[in-house]
Write a protein that holds these residues in place. Structure first.
Motif, PDB file in Angstrom:
ATOM      1  N   UNK A   1       0.820  -1.155  -0.113  1.00 43.54           N
ATOM      2  CA  UNK A   1      -0.128   0.007  -0.083  1.00 43.54           C
ATOM      3  C   UNK A   1       0.995   1.214   0.161  1.00 43.54           C
ATOM      4  N   UNK A   2       2.008   1.272   0.844  1.00 40.44           N
ATOM      5  CA  UNK A   2       2.977   2.259   0.907  1.00 40.44           C
ATOM      6  C   UNK A   2       3.602   2.551  -0.561  1.00 40.44           C
ATOM      7  N   UNK A   3       3.729   1.469  -1.204  1.00 45.30           N
ATOM      8  CA  UNK A   3       4.584   1.409  -2.305  1.00 45.30           C
ATOM      9  C   UNK A   3       3.841   2.066  -3.506  1.00 45.30           C
ATOM     10  N   UNK A   4       2.641   1.961  -3.225  1.00 42.58           N
ATOM     11  CA  UNK A   4       1.697   2.772  -4.409  1.00 42.58           C
ATOM     12  C   UNK A   4       1.787   4.084  -4.405  1.00 42.58           C
ATOM     13  N   UNK A   5       2.005   4.744  -3.307  1.00 44.84           N
ATOM     14  CA  UNK A   5       2.089   6.344  -3.197  1.00 44.84           C
ATOM     15  C   UNK A   5       3.392   6.689  -3.503  1.00 44.84           C
ATOM     16  N   UNK A   6       3.498   8.097  -3.792  1.00 45.32           N
ATOM     17  CA  UNK A   6       4.841   8.834  -4.113  1.00 45.32           C
ATOM     18  C   UNK A   6       5.258   9.070  -2.510  1.00 45.32           C
ATOM     19  N   UNK A   7       6.615   9.344  -2.522  1.00 47.10           N
ATOM     20  CA  UNK A   7       6.903   9.703  -1.153  1.00 47.10           C
ATOM     21  C   UNK A   7       6.263  11.059  -0.542  1.00 47.10           C
ATOM     22  N   UNK A   8       6.151  11.718  -0.977  1.00 47.70           N
ATOM     23  CA  UNK A   8       5.213  13.174  -0.946  1.00 47.70           C
ATOM     24  C   UNK A   8       3.801  12.836  -0.283  1.00 47.70           C
ATOM     25  N   UNK A   9       3.142  12.078  -1.062  1.00 46.91           N
ATOM     26  CA  UNK A   9       1.586  11.718  -0.813  1.00 46.91           C
ATOM     27  C   UNK A   9       1.839  10.926   0.457  1.00 46.91           C
ATOM     28  N   UNK A  10       2.551  10.014   0.744  1.00 46.45           N
ATOM     29  CA  UNK A  10       2.669   9.092   1.887  1.00 46.45           C
ATOM     30  C   UNK A  10       3.044  10.072   2.988  1.00 46.45           C
ATOM     31  N   UNK A  11       3.993  10.891   2.661  1.00 39.54           N
ATOM     32  CA  UNK A  11       4.232  11.624   4.023  1.00 39.54           C
ATOM     33  C   UNK A  11       3.064  12.742   4.458  1.00 39.54           C
ATOM     34  N   UNK A  12       2.496  13.034   3.345  1.00 41.41           N
ATOM     35  CA  UNK A  12       1.294  14.095   3.694  1.00 41.41           C
ATOM     36  C   UNK A  12       0.079  13.264   4.409  1.00 41.41           C
ATOM     37  N   UNK A  13      -0.098  11.850   3.748  1.00 40.61           N
ATOM     38  CA  UNK A  13      -1.385  11.143   4.520  1.00 40.61           C
ATOM     39  C   UNK A  13      -0.778  10.801   5.889  1.00 40.61           C
ATOM     40  N   UNK A  14       0.281  10.566   6.453  1.00 40.63           N
ATOM     41  CA  UNK A  14       0.759  10.203   7.384  1.00 40.63           C
ATOM     42  C   UNK A  14       0.488  11.646   8.419  1.00 40.63           C
ATOM     43  N   UNK A  15       0.884  12.814   7.897  1.00 38.08           N
ATOM     44  CA  UNK A  15       0.986  13.898   8.580  1.00 38.08           C
ATOM     45  C   UNK A  15      -0.485  14.270   8.700  1.00 38.08           C
ATOM     46  N   UNK A  16      -1.383  13.990   8.100  1.00 40.44           N
ATOM     47  CA  UNK A  16      -2.895  14.138   8.132  1.00 40.44           C
ATOM     48  C   UNK A  16      -3.458  13.526   9.339  1.00 40.44           C
ATOM     49  N   UNK A  17      -2.859  12.401   9.762  1.00 47.65           N
ATOM     50  CA  UNK A  17      -3.312  11.540  11.100  1.00 47.65           C
ATOM     51  C   UNK A  17      -2.511  11.986  12.122  1.00 47.65           C
ATOM     52  N   UNK A  18      -1.414  12.603  12.079  1.00 48.73           N
ATOM     53  CA  UNK A  18      -0.466  12.673  13.179  1.00 48.73           C
ATOM     54  C   UNK A  18      -1.105  13.869  14.182  1.00 48.73           C
ATOM     55  N   UNK A  19      -0.956  13.568  15.380  1.00 50.10           N
ATOM     56  CA  UNK A  19      -1.661  14.441  16.485  1.00 50.10           C
ATOM     57  C   UNK A  19      -0.442  14.994  17.333  1.00 50.10           C
ATOM     58  N   UNK A  20       0.751  14.430  17.039  1.00 49.75           N
ATOM     59  CA  UNK A  20       1.870  15.049  18.166  1.00 49.75           C
ATOM     60  C   UNK A  20       2.437  16.253  17.705  1.00 49.75           C
ATOM     61  N   UNK A  21       3.687  16.552  18.537  1.00 51.32           N
ATOM     62  CA  UNK A  21       4.064  17.934  18.070  1.00 51.32           C
ATOM     63  C   UNK A  21       5.412  17.519  17.387  1.00 51.32           C
ATOM     64  N   UNK A  22       6.112  16.569  17.342  1.00 53.91           N
ATOM     65  CA  UNK A  22       7.398  16.311  16.741  1.00 53.91           C
ATOM     66  C   UNK A  22       7.134  15.250  15.866  1.00 53.91           C
ATOM     67  N   UNK A  23       7.138  15.549  14.444  1.00 56.08           N
ATOM     68  CA  UNK A  23       7.089  14.880  13.190  1.00 56.08           C
ATOM     69  C   UNK A  23       8.343  14.105  12.899  1.00 56.08           C
ATOM     70  N   UNK A  24       8.173  12.785  12.937  1.00 57.97           N
ATOM     71  CA  UNK A  24       9.584  12.099  12.465  1.00 57.97           C
ATOM     72  C   UNK A  24       9.859  11.909  10.772  1.00 57.97           C
TER      73      UNK A  24
END
Length: 193
Positions: free
Chosen positions: A13-36
């Protein structure tokens, strides 16, 4: 990791996305202050070379169930910790222990290990309970130097006292000055431990 696992758990599933799209999708669900960013980039790179699972719907449902259970357990643990802290703060000994400069958790652990402080008539009894009294170790003419502690008491109590003392050295100036004096005195200087 939790934000990534919520929607993109499988390498396929991750491989079907571009790296930017993957990072943006994870960032949308992230609720913390320090993004890895770096670790997510490494996870994306690993997913590109992974065989992974092609059927990801069942995997995503299973991981979603585990994440919900984890969140429930975290909420329950926070509730229990708050109740325990309130119970500790209601005790008459809590104020005296907290005035020493140690944290609430350390003070509660200390009180749990020693029980009622009024049961001890002098400090030597507490020293013996912890097992920190010096105990010479001799065999014939051989004597250990420096004299080790007996370690016949409660090991958890010794651990709590050790970490409480480390904290006091960092926060209390008078305690830190006495600690450094014991290390630097000309006769029988103590080691940092």
């Amino acid at each position: 990791a939790v934000a990534m696992l919520q929607k993109q758990a499988a390498a396929h599933q991750i491989g079907q996305l571009s790296e930017t799209a993957f990072l943006q999708a994870v960032r949308a669900d992230y609720q913390g202050s320090r993004f890895q960013w770096k670790k997510l980039g490494q996870a994306y790179a690993l997913a590109q070379n992974s065989v992974g699972l092609v059927e990801t719907e069942a995997l995503q449902l299973a991981i979603g169930g585990h994440l919900q259970l984890l969140q429930l357990l975290e909420r329950q643990m926070a509730t229990v910790c708050a109740a325990l802290l309130d119970t500790f703060l209601a005790l008459p000994e809590a104020k005296a222990l907290l005035s020493l400069g140690i944290g609430a958790v350390s003070a509660a652990l200390l009180l749990a290990e020693i029980g009622d402080p009024a049961a001890f008539s002098n400090a030597k009894q507490l020293v013996k309970l912890a097992g920190i009294q010096p105990s010479p170790n001799q065999s014939g003419k051989k004597t250990n130097s420096p004299t080790p502690i007996s370690r016949k008491g409660r090991p958890r109590l010794r651990t709590i006292l050790y970490f409480a003392c480390l904290r006091l050295v960092q926060t209390d100036e008078a305690f830190a000055a006495y600690y450094h004096h014991l290390q630097q005195r000309p006769q029988n200087p103590l080691s940092p431990m």
